[in-house]
Design a protein around this motif. Sequence first.
Motif, PDB file in Angstrom:
ATOM      1  N   HIS A 264       0.830  -1.209   0.000  1.00  0.00           N
ATOM      2  CA  HIS A 264       0.000   0.000   0.000  1.00  0.00           C
ATOM      3  C   HIS A 264       0.861   1.255   0.000  1.00  0.00           C
ATOM      4  O   HIS A 264       0.652   2.174  -0.799  1.00  0.00           O
ATOM      5  N   LEU A 267       2.876   1.887  -3.219  1.00  0.00           N
ATOM      6  CA  LEU A 267       2.038   2.458  -4.278  1.00  0.00           C
ATOM      7  C   LEU A 267       1.768   3.943  -4.041  1.00  0.00           C
ATOM      8  O   LEU A 267       1.818   4.758  -4.972  1.00  0.00           O
ATOM      9  N   CYS A 268       1.468   4.307  -2.807  1.00  0.00           N
ATOM     10  CA  CYS A 268       1.133   5.709  -2.507  1.00  0.00           C
ATOM     11  C   CYS A 268       2.328   6.625  -2.767  1.00  0.00           C
ATOM     12  O   CYS A 268       2.159   7.750  -3.234  1.00  0.00           O
ATOM     13  N   ALA A 282      -4.021   9.675  -2.106  1.00  0.00           N
ATOM     14  CA  ALA A 282      -3.552   8.377  -2.611  1.00  0.00           C
ATOM     15  C   ALA A 282      -3.869   7.277  -1.605  1.00  0.00           C
ATOM     16  O   ALA A 282      -4.374   6.202  -1.967  1.00  0.00           O
ATOM     17  N   VAL A 286      -6.315   4.085  -2.474  1.00  0.00           N
ATOM     18  CA  VAL A 286      -5.676   2.773  -2.649  1.00  0.00           C
ATOM     19  C   VAL A 286      -5.987   1.791  -1.515  1.00  0.00           C
ATOM     20  O   VAL A 286      -6.073   0.569  -1.738  1.00  0.00           O
ATOM     21  N   HIS A 289      -8.293  -1.354  -1.775  1.00  0.00           N
ATOM     22  CA  HIS A 289      -7.832  -2.280  -2.822  1.00  0.00           C
ATOM     23  C   HIS A 289      -6.586  -3.047  -2.368  1.00  0.00           C
ATOM     24  O   HIS A 289      -6.472  -4.254  -2.589  1.00  0.00           O
ATOM     25  N   ALA A 290      -5.645  -2.326  -1.749  1.00  0.00           N
ATOM     26  CA  ALA A 290      -4.421  -2.989  -1.283  1.00  0.00           C
ATOM     27  C   ALA A 290      -4.749  -3.990  -0.176  1.00  0.00           C
ATOM     28  O   ALA A 290      -4.204  -5.107  -0.148  1.00  0.00           O
ATOM     29  N   LEU A 342      -8.705   7.137  -8.810  1.00  0.00           N
ATOM     30  CA  LEU A 342      -7.501   7.834  -9.280  1.00  0.00           C
ATOM     31  C   LEU A 342      -7.803   8.723 -10.474  1.00  0.00           C
ATOM     32  O   LEU A 342      -7.168   9.762 -10.662  1.00  0.00           O
ATOM     33  N   ILE A 380      -4.135  -3.795  -9.164  1.00  0.00           N
ATOM     34  CA  ILE A 380      -4.632  -3.002  -8.022  1.00  0.00           C
ATOM     35  C   ILE A 380      -4.891  -1.562  -8.475  1.00  0.00           C
ATOM     36  O   ILE A 380      -5.931  -0.965  -8.167  1.00  0.00           O
ATOM     37  N   LEU A 381      -3.926  -1.017  -9.226  1.00  0.00           N
ATOM     38  CA  LEU A 381      -4.091   0.359  -9.714  1.00  0.00           C
ATOM     39  C   LEU A 381      -5.322   0.476 -10.610  1.00  0.00           C
ATOM     40  O   LEU A 381      -6.076   1.455 -10.534  1.00  0.00           O
ATOM     41  N   ALA A 384      -8.373   0.674  -8.671  1.00  0.00           N
ATOM     42  CA  ALA A 384      -8.504   1.962  -7.980  1.00  0.00           C
ATOM     43  C   ALA A 384      -8.696   3.122  -8.943  1.00  0.00           C
ATOM     44  O   ALA A 384      -8.933   4.244  -8.530  1.00  0.00           O
ATOM     45  N   TRP A 385      -8.587   2.851 -10.236  1.00  0.00           N
ATOM     46  CA  TRP A 385      -8.628   3.943 -11.224  1.00  0.00           C
ATOM     47  C   TRP A 385     -10.058   4.431 -11.457  1.00  0.00           C
ATOM     48  O   TRP A 385     -10.396   5.581 -11.496  1.00  0.00           O
TER      49      TRP A 385
END
Length: 385
Positions: A264, A267-268, A282, A286, A289-290, A342, A380-381, A384-385
Motif C-alpha cells: 500500500h 504504491l502511494c 492516494a 488505494v 484495494h491494497a 484515481l 490493483i491500480l 482503484a482507477w
Amino acid sequence: MQRFTYTDYAREVIFGPGAVARLGEAAGRHGWRRLLLCTTGSQRRGGQVAAVAAALGDRLVAVYDRTRAHVPAEQVAAALDLADGQGVDAIVGLGGGSAIGLAKAVGLALEERRAGRPARAKGPTDQPLVPIVAIPTTYAGSEMTPTYGVTRPGEGGGPPRKVTVTDPKVAPKLVVYDPELTLALPPDLTGTTAVNALAHCFEALYSTARNPLSTAAALGGLRARASALPRAHAAGDDLAARTELLAGAHLAGAALASVAMGLHHGLCHVLGGSAGVPHGVANTIVLPHALRFNLDATAAQLAPAAGALGIAPAGPNEVAAAAAAVDWTAALIARLGLPRRLRDYGVPEADLPRLARLAAESGAVRANPKPATAADVEAILRSAW
Ligand code: NAD
C-alpha cells in the motif's frame, strides 16, 4: 510468537490542548538557541506560525514557509541555505508530513555541510548534530518516524521520482501535539490524512517486521480512529474528537516508526512522487484495494482490527473478521465522501503500467507480506482507477 528486532528512539513527547505554549521552555531545556521553522503559507494564515513564534520568542531566527507537497529537492536546498546562513542548532517542522519531512531533510543536509562528510547514521543509536522538532497539524504521522521523502527531477528529463530516506538521526527529538492547531484542518484533509494513519495501523499489523509494541500501538490507533474520525470530519471544531484523533495518529505513527510498510505505501509513494497525487488522497483511494489484495495472506494479523474498530465480525473465523475490517474501511471512506478513484486526480489510465513498474521496484512492495508482481500492482491500480 515470531522473533522480532526493532529500533526505538529517545525523544520527548508533549501532548494536549495548548501544548504549543510549552515549546519555548522545552527548547530551553534541550539547549536549543537558534531554531529554523519549516512550514507552509496556510500555517501562517491559520495562526499556527504565530503560536510557535510566541512560544519560541527570540530563539526563532528564521522561517521557511513555502513547503510544497512531496518535498521537492530544490526546497531542501533553499531551506538548507537559510538554516546555514542563520547558524541554526535545531529545526522545527510545523504542519503536515511535508513540512516535517522538509525539516528532517534539512537537518541531515545541514549536518553534512557542517561536518564536511556524509551525515548518515552508522548505527541505530547515533545522534544528530541538528535535532528535529515536529509539531504535526495533520494525522499523517511523520513526527514519530526516522523517515522522509524528497522528490527529485527525473533522470534525462523523465518524470520526477520520490526518494525515501530512513535514518535514525532524523527521528524528531521533541514532538509537540496540540489538537488546537488542528481545529481548522478542513474536512477533506481531516479525512484523507486520518485514513493515512489508518493505513499505517493496518500495514503495521501485517508488516513482516511487526513486533509486540507496533501491534499494540496499531490496535490502539484503530480504536481511536473508529469513533473520532467521523466526529472530527462532521464538526472540525469538536476539540474532544480532534484530541482523540491526534492521540490515535500518535499511536499510528509510533507503530509505523518501528516496522517496514508494505505494498500500500509503496504504491502511494509512487502516486505522490511520480503522478502528483496528494499523499492522503492516494492513501484513501488505494487502501481498500491494497487490503483486499493482501487479505488471504494477512487475515490472521488483520482479524484483531475488527475488534479494535468495534465491528461485530461477519463470521467466526479470522478471514471473516479481517474482511469485516476492510469492508468497514471502504464503507467509511464512501460515507464521508472521501476520494475513491484515481481518474478524478489527474492520473491517466495509460500511465498505470509505468506507475505499477515503478512501485513494484520499491522496497515497500518488496517487503509486502504477500509477494506482488508488477502485473499484480497494475491490477490493483486499475481497480482503484
Ligand atoms: P501535507 O503536509 O502535504 O499537507 C497537505 C496540505 O494541508 C498543505 O496544503 C498544508 O498546508 C495543509 N495543512 C496542514 N495542516 C493544516 C491545518 N491544520 N489547517 C489547514 N491546512 C493544513 O500532507 P500530509 O498528508 O500531512 O503529509 C504528506 C507528506 O508526508 C507526504 O510527502 C508523505 O510522503 C509524508 N509522510 C511521511 C511519513 C513518514 O513516516 N515519514 C508519514 C506520513 C506521511
